[in-house]
Structure formats: C-alpha cells, structure tokens
Write a protein that holds these residues in place. Structure first.
Motif, mmCIF file in Angstrom:
data_model
loop_
_atom_site.group_PDB
_atom_site.id
_atom_site.type_symbol
_atom_site.label_atom_id
_atom_site.label_comp_id
_atom_site.label_asym_id
_atom_site.label_seq_id
_atom_site.Cartn_x
_atom_site.Cartn_y
_atom_site.Cartn_z
ATOM 1 N N UNK A 1 0.819 -1.197 0.000
ATOM 2 C CA UNK A 1 0.000 0.000 0.000
ATOM 3 C C UNK A 1 0.863 1.262 0.000
ATOM 4 N N UNK A 2 2.018 1.170 0.719
ATOM 5 C CA UNK A 2 2.918 2.319 0.758
ATOM 6 C C UNK A 2 3.489 2.632 -0.619
ATOM 7 N N UNK A 3 3.750 1.569 -1.414
ATOM 8 C CA UNK A 3 4.269 1.785 -2.773
ATOM 9 C C UNK A 3 3.272 2.543 -3.627
ATOM 10 N N UNK A 4 2.000 2.217 -3.510
ATOM 11 C CA UNK A 4 0.961 2.914 -4.266
ATOM 12 C C UNK A 4 0.854 4.370 -3.819
ATOM 13 N N UNK A 5 0.941 4.603 -2.507
ATOM 14 C CA UNK A 5 0.889 5.966 -1.991
ATOM 15 C C UNK A 5 2.088 6.786 -2.479
ATOM 16 N N UNK A 6 3.272 6.163 -2.515
ATOM 17 C CA UNK A 6 4.462 6.872 -2.983
ATOM 18 C C UNK A 6 4.350 7.219 -4.457
ATOM 19 N N UNK A 7 3.831 6.291 -5.230
ATOM 20 C CA UNK A 7 3.639 6.583 -6.663
ATOM 21 C C UNK A 7 2.629 7.701 -6.859
ATOM 22 N N UNK A 9 2.046 10.131 -4.719
ATOM 23 C CA UNK A 9 2.723 11.368 -4.328
ATOM 24 C C UNK A 9 3.673 11.840 -5.436
ATOM 25 N N UNK A 10 4.401 10.901 -6.042
ATOM 26 C CA UNK A 10 5.309 11.271 -7.141
ATOM 27 C C UNK A 10 4.535 11.821 -8.331
ATOM 28 N N UNK A 33 -3.055 19.197 -2.169
ATOM 29 C CA UNK A 33 -3.316 18.569 -3.472
ATOM 30 C C UNK A 33 -3.715 17.114 -3.342
ATOM 31 N N UNK A 34 -3.070 16.405 -2.452
ATOM 32 C CA UNK A 34 -3.352 14.968 -2.358
ATOM 33 C C UNK A 34 -4.784 14.712 -1.887
ATOM 34 N N UNK A 35 -5.299 15.572 -0.998
ATOM 35 C CA UNK A 35 -6.687 15.401 -0.555
ATOM 36 C C UNK A 35 -7.668 15.783 -1.665
ATOM 37 N N UNK A 123 -3.218 2.459 -18.213
ATOM 38 C CA UNK A 123 -2.532 2.445 -19.516
ATOM 39 C C UNK A 123 -1.890 3.788 -19.850
ATOM 40 N N UNK A 124 -2.360 4.869 -19.262
ATOM 41 C CA UNK A 124 -1.759 6.177 -19.569
ATOM 42 C C UNK A 124 -0.888 6.709 -18.438
ATOM 43 N N UNK A 125 -0.655 5.904 -17.405
ATOM 44 C CA UNK A 125 0.184 6.315 -16.292
ATOM 45 C C UNK A 125 1.602 6.588 -16.782
ATOM 46 N N UNK A 126 2.180 7.738 -16.447
ATOM 47 C CA UNK A 126 3.551 8.011 -16.892
ATOM 48 C C UNK A 126 4.573 7.217 -16.079
ATOM 49 N N UNK A 127 5.741 7.027 -16.668
ATOM 50 C CA UNK A 127 6.831 6.383 -15.950
ATOM 51 C C UNK A 127 6.927 4.891 -16.216
ATOM 52 N N UNK A 128 7.665 4.192 -15.356
ATOM 53 C CA UNK A 128 7.922 2.766 -15.590
ATOM 54 C C UNK A 128 6.692 1.882 -15.389
#
Length: 201
Positions: A1-7, A9-10, A33-35, A123-128
């Motif tokens: 879950x932390x990985x999803x939150x970090x992505x 935030x990025x 912004x995150x809220x 499918x349109x998420x930027x990055x790896x």
C-alpha cells in the motif's frame, strides 16, 4: 500500500495539466493537493458506479487527455513520447475491439465502468508503470512477432482481391455508362440536312 501511496505522491509532484489544476485549487482553497486528488477520484468512482452516462465519461477519460498528449508528443522533437502514446493507442484499439464483443456481458457487472476507467488510467500512467507499455511488451509484441508473417500474407492477399474487385466494378460501371450514352445519343447521319429553299415568288 505504501508503494501505491508513494507513486501517487510522485505523480502529484510532476508537471502536467492535472497537477497544475490541483495546484491552483490548492492555492485557492488551502486544501492539500493529495486530498483534492483523492476526493476527485472518489467522486469519479461514485459517478462511474451510480451516475448516468458512465460509459460516455469513461470513454472521454480514455480519449481526451491521451489525444491532447499525443498532439503534444507529435509537436515535440523527442521521439520517446511518440512511442509511448502510439503504444497507448494500439492497446486502446485492441481493448475497444475486445470490449465490442464482450460489452453485452460485461455491461451487467456493477463495477464494469470503474474497472474500465481504472484500466485506461493504468494504460496512460507516466513512468515505468505505464500499463500500455507493459501490456505491449508482455502480450501484444510476442503475439505480433509470432504471427506477423501470416498476417502480412493475409493482408496482401486481401488488398490484391480488393483492388481486383474495385477494378472490375469500375470497368462494369464505365461500360454501363457507355451503353447508356449510346442509347441516349441519336445516331448521326452522313447526309447534311437539306437546306430550305426559299420561293422566289
């Protein structure tokens, strides 16, 4: 879950249309912004579950931003963004084809449009973690490399048959027009019409 939150935030730290709009809202309201983003995603999810026109909204989400980003990619000197968005459109087209045949069944599932929207956003998420690139390299490309010779052969045969058919239809139409013109145009006589003689009296 932390990985999803970090992505997440990025993503909010990147410069794009969505994050700029969220930044402007943050400046006006004082809410982070995150809220704001989480609230917008929650409202979008609820509307896709219960709202009227969820199919249209889902298709707009899957088309409008990618079309805008594709035009920007075409106009940029870099070719990497061209590849990313071209890959997205290949995946989008194949998804649309599969959806056409399965839509009558999947339409009745309550979370269908939420899932479809999540898939298109993936499918349109930027990055790896770009879903289109992952699907292309893991599914579409291996299938294409395995079957592209047969597909090329079938396409060339079909195009040859289509050209022959078009040439035959054109020839038949031209012959029918020529016959119709011959029936309408009176036959010319070799003798000129006799001149009217004036009576000198």
């Amino acid at each position: 879950m932390d990985g999803l939150r970090q992505r997440f935030e990025r993503f909010l730290e990147q410069k794009n249309v969505a994050t700029e709009a969220l930044g402007a809202l943050e400046a006006r309201t004082g809410v982070e912004k995150r809220y704001l983003a989480a609230g917008a995603l929650a409202l979008l999810g609820l509307y896709l579950l219960f709202g009227y026109g969820a199919s249209l909204l889902c298709n707009v989400i899957g088309f409008v931003y990618p079309a805008y980003a594709s035009v920007k990619a075409i106009e940029s000197p870099s070719k990497e963004d061209d590849t990313v968005w071209l890959t997205y459109w290949v995946v989008y087209a194949l998804f649309g084809l599969v959806e056409f045949f399965s839509d009558l069944l999947l339409f009745w599932f309550p979370f269908y449009y939420v899932g479809k929207c999540a898939f298109l956003l993936f499918c349109m998420t930027p990055g790896p973690w770009n879903g289109a690139l992952l699907l292309y390299h893991r599914v579409i490309r291996p299938l294409f490399l395995k079957h592209h010779m047969a597909l090329d052969s079938a396409a060339s045969q079909l195009s040859g048959r289509a050209l022959d058919l078009a040439a035959g239809i054109t020839r038949d139409v031209l012959q029918a027009l020529a016959r119709g013109r011959a029936l309408v145009t009176p036959a010319s006589t070799s003798e000129p019409p006799a001149a009217l003689e004036l009576d000198p009296k």
